[in-house]
Design a protein around this motif. Structure first.
Motif, PDB file in Angstrom:
ATOM      1  N   ARG A 221     -71.361 -10.208  31.130  1.00 31.38           N
ATOM      2  CA  ARG A 221     -72.061 -11.428  30.724  1.00 31.38           C
ATOM      3  C   ARG A 221     -72.119 -11.528  29.203  1.00 31.38           C
ATOM      4  N   GLU A 222     -72.374 -10.411  28.546  1.00 32.46           N
ATOM      5  CA  GLU A 222     -72.392 -10.390  27.088  1.00 32.46           C
ATOM      6  C   GLU A 222     -71.022 -10.780  26.541  1.00 32.46           C
ATOM      7  N   GLY A 223     -69.968 -10.250  27.145  1.00 29.70           N
ATOM      8  CA  GLY A 223     -68.619 -10.574  26.708  1.00 29.70           C
ATOM      9  C   GLY A 223     -68.290 -12.049  26.880  1.00 29.70           C
ATOM     10  N   ARG A 224     -68.696 -12.634  28.016  1.00 32.14           N
ATOM     11  CA  ARG A 224     -68.443 -14.060  28.241  1.00 32.14           C
ATOM     12  C   ARG A 224     -69.180 -14.910  27.209  1.00 32.14           C
ATOM     13  N   MET A 225     -70.420 -14.523  26.902  1.00 31.95           N
ATOM     14  CA  MET A 225     -71.188 -15.273  25.911  1.00 31.95           C
ATOM     15  C   MET A 225     -70.506 -15.208  24.541  1.00 31.95           C
ATOM     16  N   LEU A 226     -70.052 -14.007  24.145  1.00 34.39           N
ATOM     17  CA  LEU A 226     -69.372 -13.862  22.859  1.00 34.39           C
ATOM     18  C   LEU A 226     -68.065 -14.652  22.844  1.00 34.39           C
ATOM     19  N   TRP A 227     -67.358 -14.680  23.973  1.00 32.28           N
ATOM     20  CA  TRP A 227     -66.099 -15.426  24.058  1.00 32.28           C
ATOM     21  C   TRP A 227     -66.361 -16.922  23.853  1.00 32.28           C
ATOM     22  N   GLN A 228     -67.412 -17.433  24.501  1.00 36.40           N
ATOM     23  CA  GLN A 228     -67.743 -18.846  24.354  1.00 36.40           C
ATOM     24  C   GLN A 228     -68.147 -19.171  22.920  1.00 36.40           C
ATOM     25  N   LEU A 229     -68.902 -18.277  22.295  1.00 38.25           N
ATOM     26  CA  LEU A 229     -69.291 -18.505  20.904  1.00 38.25           C
ATOM     27  C   LEU A 229     -68.064 -18.505  19.996  1.00 38.25           C
ATOM     28  N   ALA A 231     -65.116 -19.303  20.767  1.00 37.10           N
ATOM     29  CA  ALA A 231     -64.302 -20.485  21.041  1.00 37.10           C
ATOM     30  C   ALA A 231     -64.992 -21.766  20.607  1.00 37.10           C
ATOM     31  N   GLY A 232     -66.217 -21.652  20.102  1.00 35.63           N
ATOM     32  CA  GLY A 232     -66.942 -22.829  19.645  1.00 35.63           C
ATOM     33  C   GLY A 232     -67.576 -23.636  20.756  1.00 35.63           C
ATOM     34  N   GLU A 233     -67.719 -23.030  21.936  1.00 33.51           N
ATOM     35  CA  GLU A 233     -68.330 -23.741  23.057  1.00 33.51           C
ATOM     36  C   GLU A 233     -69.847 -23.716  22.946  1.00 33.51           C
ATOM     37  N   SER A 234     -70.484 -24.649  23.663  1.00 32.17           N
ATOM     38  CA  SER A 234     -71.944 -24.698  23.690  1.00 32.17           C
ATOM     39  C   SER A 234     -72.448 -23.685  24.706  1.00 32.17           C
ATOM     40  N   ARG A 246     -73.178 -14.810  16.831  1.00 30.91           N
ATOM     41  CA  ARG A 246     -72.056 -15.608  16.326  1.00 30.91           C
ATOM     42  C   ARG A 246     -71.221 -14.802  15.337  1.00 30.91           C
ATOM     43  N   GLN A 247     -71.894 -14.044  14.479  1.00 31.80           N
ATOM     44  CA  GLN A 247     -71.179 -13.184  13.541  1.00 31.80           C
ATOM     45  C   GLN A 247     -70.333 -12.154  14.286  1.00 31.80           C
ATOM     46  N   LEU A 248     -70.933 -11.549  15.286  1.00 34.92           N
ATOM     47  CA  LEU A 248     -70.237 -10.515  16.050  1.00 34.92           C
ATOM     48  C   LEU A 248     -69.017 -11.088  16.758  1.00 34.92           C
ATOM     49  N   ALA A 249     -69.176 -12.269  17.362  1.00 34.99           N
ATOM     50  CA  ALA A 249     -68.067 -12.903  18.064  1.00 34.99           C
ATOM     51  C   ALA A 249     -66.925 -13.216  17.098  1.00 34.99           C
ATOM     52  N   ALA A 250     -67.267 -13.709  15.907  1.00 39.14           N
ATOM     53  CA  ALA A 250     -66.242 -14.047  14.918  1.00 39.14           C
ATOM     54  C   ALA A 250     -65.512 -12.808  14.435  1.00 39.14           C
ATOM     55  N   ARG A 251     -66.229 -11.694  14.276  1.00 42.41           N
ATOM     56  CA  ARG A 251     -65.621 -10.471  13.770  1.00 42.41           C
ATOM     57  C   ARG A 251     -64.707  -9.816  14.811  1.00 42.41           C
ATOM     58  N   LEU A 252     -65.094  -9.915  16.066  1.00 46.42           N
ATOM     59  CA  LEU A 252     -64.251  -9.329  17.117  1.00 46.42           C
ATOM     60  C   LEU A 252     -62.990 -10.157  17.333  1.00 46.42           C
ATOM     61  N   GLY A 253     -63.140 -11.485  17.307  1.00 51.03           N
ATOM     62  CA  GLY A 253     -61.993 -12.346  17.546  1.00 51.03           C
ATOM     63  C   GLY A 253     -61.510 -12.268  18.990  1.00 51.03           C
ATOM     64  N   SER A 254     -60.527 -13.061  19.313  1.00 48.58           N
ATOM     65  CA  SER A 254     -60.016 -13.099  20.688  1.00 48.58           C
ATOM     66  C   SER A 254     -59.461 -11.752  21.133  1.00 48.58           C
ATOM     67  N   ALA A 255     -58.768 -11.059  20.234  1.00 50.58           N
ATOM     68  CA  ALA A 255     -58.165  -9.774  20.598  1.00 50.58           C
ATOM     69  C   ALA A 255     -59.238  -8.735  20.907  1.00 50.58           C
ATOM     70  N   GLY A 256     -60.263  -8.668  20.076  1.00 50.18           N
ATOM     71  CA  GLY A 256     -61.334  -7.702  20.309  1.00 50.18           C
ATOM     72  C   GLY A 256     -62.108  -7.998  21.573  1.00 50.18           C
ATOM     73  N   LEU A 257     -62.374  -9.272  21.824  1.00 56.49           N
ATOM     74  CA  LEU A 257     -63.093  -9.652  23.038  1.00 56.49           C
ATOM     75  C   LEU A 257     -62.269  -9.353  24.282  1.00 56.49           C
ATOM     76  N   ALA A 258     -60.971  -9.556  24.198  1.00 55.20           N
ATOM     77  CA  ALA A 258     -60.100  -9.231  25.335  1.00 55.20           C
ATOM     78  C   ALA A 258     -60.138  -7.736  25.631  1.00 55.20           C
ATOM     79  N   ARG A 259     -60.249  -6.922  24.600  1.00 49.12           N
ATOM     80  CA  ARG A 259     -60.340  -5.470  24.801  1.00 49.12           C
ATOM     81  C   ARG A 259     -61.618  -5.087  25.531  1.00 49.12           C
ATOM     82  N   ILE A 260     -62.706  -5.833  25.294  1.00 43.15           N
ATOM     83  CA  ILE A 260     -63.951  -5.558  26.017  1.00 43.15           C
ATOM     84  C   ILE A 260     -63.734  -5.732  27.515  1.00 43.15           C
ATOM     85  N   PHE A 261     -63.156  -6.861  27.909  1.00 40.65           N
ATOM     86  CA  PHE A 261     -62.943  -7.126  29.336  1.00 40.65           C
ATOM     87  C   PHE A 261     -61.956  -6.130  29.943  1.00 40.65           C
ATOM     88  N   ALA A 262     -60.961  -5.737  29.179  1.00 42.78           N
ATOM     89  CA  ALA A 262     -60.002  -4.747  29.685  1.00 42.78           C
ATOM     90  C   ALA A 262     -60.696  -3.412  29.933  1.00 42.78           C
TER      91      ALA A 262
END
Length: 303
Positions: A221-229, A231-234, A246-262
């Protein structure tokens, strides 16, 4: 609330709108069990449902089904003392009907300022007073979650024989709120602190067997929230941590967030396939995630 509706002992099913409402939800909402079996349905993050889904829901809810109690949680930010809802929600017939029946309850989410007031309210309702030093510990230690706070205060009331919660009663507050261990664990993982993460686990005497799968759920759930942030979603985020998330989501980026889910998928599969024990999988997961978060540029994790 459930007891007041005569549904207090009925089984509860929880559905998350951000994961989509599948056939199982619609069956649960529309099909009544044999012998009048009752059931409670909680739909979280319901504000994320599309206007088409809400129109379908409004039509279904227009048909009374005794014994089936759906409760929709609209978890939105507040503006000018009111929750901000998508425009299509405010025009629904089911919402207008619920408003007339006074079935709608509004309350702002707990934040760093509101949690102390809520602790005091729960204590007062139980006839308790809290020493200032004890309140300081509770305000800093308890997560901004009403259920966890209520549970903690109720458990502490058993120790307060004279009706006063003292500092000494708060020493082992984590054991009164099982979810607090997971909140602490996730926070330390996001800080990149494997040592503190393991301290949160070991202080409960848990080798990982009881923590792994609840952690996977919360971390997903935390990962999905960061992914939405990212991506600029509400998406609803408690105000006191919104900037940091928001800072954390921006720093991880799509690649870092994908690693969380993996990492989460690998941890689950390694146990279900029999390759690892839960404790071993937890060890690998904590190591991988703390390394991931530690390798991103630092952001302020306070709050």
């Amino acid at each position: 609330m459930l007891s007041a509706c005569g549904q207090g002992d009925a089984p509860l099913s929880i559905f998350w709108a951000d994961e989509g409402l599948d056939g199982g939800f619609w069956d649960a909402l529309t099909l009544q069990g044999l012998g009048g079996t009752r059931k409670n349905l909680f739909i979280r993050n319901a504000q994320l449902l599309s206007s088409e889904v809400w129109k379908k829901l409004s039509a279904v809810l227009g048909v009374p089904r005794p014994g089936i109690l759906p409760v929709f949680f609209l978890e939105s930010v507040w503006e000018k003392g009111q929750p901000k809802l998508p425009p299509h929600l405010t025009k629904l017939r089911c919402l207008e009907f619920a408003e007339k029946k006074r079935w709608i309850w509004r309350a702002p989410a707990l934040d760093a300022r509101g949690i102390r007031r809520f602790i005091e309210e729960r204590a007062s309702a139980l006839g308790l007073t809290i020493r200032p030093d004890a309140m300081e510990v509770l305000g800093e230690s308890l997560p901004p979650d009403a259920a966890s706070v209520s549970s903690a205060v109720e458990q502490l009331s058993l120790l307060a024989h004279d009706g006063v919660i003292e500092l000494e009663h708060t020493r082992n507050i984590a054991r009164y709120t099982p979810d607090l261990v997971l909140f602490d664990l996730i926070r330390h993982v996001q800080e990149g602190r494997a040592d503190k993460a393991w301290h949160a686990v070991l202080r409960e005497g848990d080798s990982g067997d009881g923590i792994l799968f609840p952690l996977l759920g919360l971390m997903a759930r935390e990962g999905r929230m960061l992914w939405q942030l990212q991506a600029g979603e509400s998406v609803y985020v408690p105000q006191h941590v919104a900037g940091m998330k928001r800072q954390l989501a921006a720093r991880l980026g799509s690649a870092g967030l994908a690693r969380i889910f993996a990492a989460l998928c690998e941890a689950e599969w390694s146990v279900k396939s029999g390759r690892l024990q839960p404790g071993q999988s937890l060890e690998r997961l904590i190591a991988e995630l703390t390394l991931l978060f530690a390798s991103t540029p630092k952001c302020d994790m306070a709050g």
